[in-house]
Design a protein around this motif. Sequence first.
Motif: not given
Length: 215
Positions: A93-96, A164-169, A184-185, A204-210
């Motif tokens: 969803e985010l890439l689209d 930047v989208l990241e998952d770690s500290p 952060m995700i 919580a997930n990448l779609a929530e970045v939109i």
Amino acid sequence: MTNGIIFDMDGLLVDSEKVYYQANRMAAHTMGFELTADDQHAILGTTDQYMRQYFETKLGSTDKMTQFIALSYAKVEEVVQNDGVAIKPGLVELLDYCDDQGIDRVIASSNFRNMVDDFMQSTGLRTRFDRIVTGDEVTHSKPNPEIFLKALDQLALPAARALVLEDSPNGVLAASRANIPVIMIPDMVAPTAITNQQTLATVANLAEVIPFLKK
């Protein structure tokens, strides 16, 4: 306004951190020592060189470290062949959305180029990313900002217009040190009070970045 996104890979694009953790635990069990959650957290988002230094210190021997790393990589291949690796929720969803809005993107992964290429190929994501910066191309691992600064050069954007989208500290801190806004995700490590101060948001997930890209 965000014109370009810098994506981490492991634990952010693909569900690979769990693969590494499983492989590392299997290798450690074979060698007769315990790999703890703290050990895994310490190496999240770092380079192979940093991981080798970490386990050389932990195991007290270059030979043991070399044996452990070789076993771990073999176990990664075994786990991926047996179970595969999934892409993270909300990614498509985010890439689209990025395609629709003309938002540029680049991967900045501390992993080896061949590992990144393998994961991108096996998940079908290779066609979605034109540019990749990997741990092979930098001297310092996250939380040093070097890899994100190189990725920013690839985007040819000022830091304020990138994300930047990241998952770690470790990754969040690296983005913060590069003065690039970061979301952060979380994957295997929950955000801390300090991490929360360094991010625009935790979702919580990448779609929530939109929604943040629409602002």
